[in-house]
Every structure is written in structure tokens, then in C-alpha cells.
Design an enzyme around this catalytic site. Structure first.
Site, PDB file in Angstrom:
ATOM      1  N   ASP A 106       0.781  -1.287  -0.146  1.00  0.00           N
ATOM      2  CA  ASP A 106      -0.198   0.132   0.153  1.00  0.00           C
ATOM      3  C   ASP A 106       1.031   1.066  -0.038  1.00  0.00           C
ATOM      4  OD1 ASP A 106      -2.103  -1.881   0.035  1.00  0.00           O
ATOM      5  OD2 ASP A 106      -2.131  -1.453   2.473  1.00  0.00           O
TER       6      ASP A 106
HETATM    7  N1  URA Z   1      -1.113  -5.933   3.901  1.00  0.00           N
HETATM    8  C1  URA Z   1      -1.559  -4.734   3.961  1.00  0.00           C
HETATM    9  O1  URA Z   1      -2.518  -4.276   4.421  1.00  0.00           O
HETATM   10  N2  URA Z   1      -1.055  -3.813   3.381  1.00  0.00           N
HETATM   11  C2  URA Z   1       0.054  -4.016   2.731  1.00  0.00           C
HETATM   12  O2  URA Z   1       0.822  -2.957   1.981  1.00  0.00           O
HETATM   13  C3  URA Z   1       0.681  -5.206   2.765  1.00  0.00           C
HETATM   14  C4  URA Z   1       0.004  -6.166   3.235  1.00  0.00           C
END
Ligand code: URA
Length: 242
Positions: A106
Site C-alpha cells: 500500500d
Molecule cells: N497488507 C496490507 O494491508 N498492506 C500492505 O501494504 C501489505 C500487506
């Protein structure tokens, strides 16, 4: 050992087009193993042949594998209209055409992102059937209990029917607001949704390992380096050839 066309290998380094390479060959500027080349389509091995342009050794390589320490605010994509991407952070010397992140974090997640121009490799490491473990450090605003972590260890199902397989989860700090968690899946916002499901929203998230390979502690946020051959094999060892 597999051989590739000289113009393809040199153009794959990212700074020259195949047309440029053909022109350079025509001008007698390219040599392979000390012999001036006359055919840009000559088959060479990136592993064993020595290629020089104007007498300078070229580090040709079929593909590139890069470990990047992603800062928050950068998107896991090759191109984005407004945001900085993980590919934008790769210095020109390591840029290749077709470079992309093998797996997404993310925008606000930090840590280990693997970039490559090797589509087959990326496909294998991302394939759900290969279950490559990914380890994260999770920051929480409130302490998590052993019972809550046990729910993550056993696997859980959300109200919408999404299932998360069992994870390894351990509290890292005495105040129980930092957790190390390892998952073998890569569902959308998976860690955030898992912690939200036990009533502990994630405050920050960092990916620290892919498989058994840790993010290099000497790599500052925003920096990257090539994986060593040994490191690449370490990640690849989780995959089955299809
Ligand atoms: N899980 C998440 O919620 N976000 C990420 O960036 C990676 C794994």
C-alpha cells in the site's frame, strides 16, 4: 547456457535502443570476447561472454532483480500520473525497460519491495500456489492480547466471506503494540484487514522479509540495490517451476 541476440541484451540494459546498437555495431564499436562484431544479431551469453562498447566492459545481464526499501507515500507501480512510483526511485544505472514491482505494498506501507524485468520470475513468486512467506512489522495504537493474536494464528473468516489462512504472529514489544506477522498469501490490504478484524487497526506497516530474505538493514528508506545471485535463489527456492 541460454544465448540471446547481442542487440537485445544491450538494449535490455535500458539506455540504448536496438537501433542504436545496430548503428554502433555498423561503426565497429562493439566487441565480443575481444573480437569486433559485424552482426548485431550475434548470439551471446550474458553469463560467459565479454561484451565491450568503445572498449568499455558492459555488464549485460538477461534480467535484473532489485531490493528496494520503500518509503511511505510512494506507490507500487511502474507509472502513475501524480504519485512517485517505486520504479521512479531506481537510479538510472539499474533501470531497465519493463521494470516493475513484483507484488504491491500500500502507499503508506514501507519496506521490502522486489523489482524485476523478469516476468516469469515475478509470476512464479506471486503465484498463490507457491505461498512465499512475507513478514511484516505492524504498529498498533492499543496493546494486542495473546487471544487476539491466536485468532490470527488460527486463520479467520471475515463477514464478507474472505478467508485468511493461519499466520505466525508474535508481540515484539513489552507494551504489545508492535507485532511481527508472517503470512503466505497476498490478499488486498490483508494485514490491515486481519488486524481490523481483531479490533486493532494498523497504525504503521513495514515489510521486513520476503521468504527468509531480510530487507538489508544498510539500505536507507528510498534506496535500492541489486539482489545477489544467492539472494535471488533464496527467494526462488520457494517456487516450483511450472
Ligand atoms: N497488507 C496490507 O494491508 N498492506 C500492505 O501494504 C501489505 C500487506
Amino acid at each position: 547456457m541460454e544465448k540471446e541476440r547481442l542487440d537485445k541484451l544491450l538494449a535490455g540494459m535500458g539506455t540504448l535502443s536496438r537501433k542504436d546498437v545496430k548503428g554502433m555495431v555498423r561503426d565497429g564499436r562493439v566487441s565480443v570476447n575481444g573480437v569486433t562484431v559485424t552482426d548485431a544479431g550475434l548470439k551471446v551469453s550474458a553469463d560467459t561472454d565479454t561484451v565491450c562498447v568503445d572498449g568499455t566492459l558492459q555488464h549485460i545481464q538477461k534480467h535484473i532483480y532489485i531490493m528496494l526499501n520503500k518509503p511511505a507515500g510512494v506507490v507500487s507501480a511502474s507509472h502513475a500520473k501524480e504519485d512517485t512510483t517505486v520504479v521512479d526511485l531506481v537510479p538510472p544505472a539499474l533501470r531497465r525497460s519493463g521494470l516493475f514491482p513484483a507484488g504491491r505494498l500500500d502507499k503508506d506501507t514501507t519496506g521490502f519491495v522486489l523489482l524485476t524485468d523478469d516476468g516469469d520470475f515475478a509470476h512464479r513468486i506471486l503465484s498463490p500456489k507457491n505461498h512465499i512467506p512475507k513478514t511484516y512489522t505492524v504498529g498498533l495504537s492499543d496493546p494486542v492480547t495473546e487471544e487476539q493474536l491466536q485468532i490470527l494464528r488460527e486463520g479467520l473468516e471475515l463477514y464478507d466471506g474472505t478467508r485468511f489462512l493461519s499466520a505466525q504472529a508474535v508481540a515484539l514489544s513489552d507494551d504489545r503494540t508492535r507485532v511481527r506477522i508472517t503470512i503466505c498469501e497476498g490478499k488486498y490490504h490483508q494485514i490491515k484487514r486481519m488486524f481490523a478484524a481483531i479490533g486493532r487497526p494498523v497504525q504503521y506497516l513495514e515489510r521486513t522479509h520476503m521468504g527468509s530474505l531480510p530487507l538489508d538493514p544498510d539500505l536507507p528508506r528510498g534506496a535500492c540495490r541489486e539482489l545477489t545471485e544467492e539472494e535471488r535463489r533464496q527467494i526462488e527456492s520457494y517456487t516450483q517451476t511450472e
